[in-house]
Write a protein that holds these residues in place. Sequence first.
Motif, PDB file in Angstrom:
ATOM      1  N   LEU A  70       3.345   1.703  13.025  1.00 47.62           N
ATOM      2  CA  LEU A  70       2.984   2.280  11.731  1.00 47.62           C
ATOM      3  C   LEU A  70       3.714   3.597  11.522  1.00 47.62           C
ATOM      4  CD1 LEU A  70       1.302   2.325   9.152  1.00 47.62           C
ATOM      5  CD2 LEU A  70      -0.554   3.385  10.469  1.00 47.62           C
ATOM      6  N   CYS A  74       6.512   4.722   8.632  1.00 45.48           N
ATOM      7  CA  CYS A  74       6.394   5.940   7.809  1.00 45.48           C
ATOM      8  C   CYS A  74       7.688   6.748   7.867  1.00 45.48           C
ATOM      9  CB  CYS A  74       5.216   6.789   8.292  1.00 45.48           C
ATOM     10  SG  CYS A  74       3.581   6.086   7.950  1.00 45.48           S
ATOM     11  N   TYR A 103      -1.062  -1.503   4.896  1.00 41.55           N
ATOM     12  CA  TYR A 103      -0.930  -0.146   4.382  1.00 41.55           C
ATOM     13  C   TYR A 103       0.065  -0.099   3.225  1.00 41.55           C
ATOM     14  CZ  TYR A 103      -3.044   1.287   8.839  1.00 41.55           C
ATOM     15  OH  TYR A 103      -3.885   1.439   9.907  1.00 41.55           O
ATOM     16  N   ILE A 111       0.990   7.785   3.819  1.00 48.54           N
ATOM     17  CA  ILE A 111       0.157   6.599   3.619  1.00 48.54           C
ATOM     18  C   ILE A 111      -0.736   6.826   2.407  1.00 48.54           C
ATOM     19  CG2 ILE A 111      -1.692   5.183   4.594  1.00 48.54           C
ATOM     20  CD1 ILE A 111      -0.507   5.766   7.365  1.00 48.54           C
ATOM     21  N   ARG A 114      -4.922   2.043   2.619  1.00 48.05           N
ATOM     22  CA  ARG A 114      -5.096   1.156   3.764  1.00 48.05           C
ATOM     23  C   ARG A 114      -6.147   0.109   3.405  1.00 48.05           C
ATOM     24  NH1 ARG A 114      -8.619   0.535   8.189  1.00 48.05           N
ATOM     25  NH2 ARG A 114      -7.593  -0.111  10.144  1.00 48.05           N
TER      26      ARG A 114
END
Length: 285
Positions: A70, A74, A103, A111, A114
């Motif tokens: 994750l 990003c 996400y 973010i 979610r």
Amino acid sequence: MTIHKIAVIQFSPKAPNEIESNHQRAVSFIRDAASSGADLAVLPEYHLADFAPGHDPEIRKQCANWKTYLNAYCTLAKECNICIVPGSLGELQSDGTIVNATYFIDNTGDIKGRYEKKNLWHPERPFVKGSGNDSRHVAFDTPLGKVGLLICWDLAFPEAFRELILQGAKTIIIPAFWRYTDAGDVGIKRNPKSEGDFLDAAVVSRAFENTCAVVFCNVGGPSEDGFAGLSQVAMPFFGRVERFDTSDEGMKIVELDMDVLEEAEGEYKVRQDLATPDWHYGYRQ
């Protein structure tokens, strides 16, 4: 005119116990999408590891590193100046269960939303932890406007869309791992392509009945193993605007004229009716 360019990546996980290899291939697709001017790249459900066959516990253990991937997405989003919906990640919990989550990462690497899969497919239920009956579907603000996230079998529940539309969502994004074999022996005997008919009908219907854009990104894989592919994007007035006709891996960049949604709402007035205080189906703004 407001145009959103969306890269739909029909990804086929290779060697499900090699999560890092799958991640690097996904990164390559996203870089290509950014180079082509896409505003958003979308990957399928469980794109890093198809741990469902046999529910291999050794593969599931690798999902303990989900935060690493994750964070990598990003960083990639910021580097490439592109928004990313990284399919869904199997997030291993301390009790050994897995949360199936997706996400929305914006083009600065932040973010924005979610979502944990609420409507679990039956074979998932023994080892995937659902989001619970008291949780709500939540729409959120993104550089592409108000967005809602769903995952795979959520497509079968119009109520999920209604909840997001009531919050102003204009685009619903659905990573999926959906195969022809999901119909089971009974369904396949009746119609070997029944799940394809299901997807084609549901994606287009949800777009019309909610005056929204629907981005359905399915997993790819060998057709002889039951993979359907059929990733597609639908809009009101137009119906299906793009579709993968096979289960082969690949990427399509779709340009969506978002002004169409306002025009459709002007004619159908779906959102207007849903917001009526005494609306007879009980939906509430």
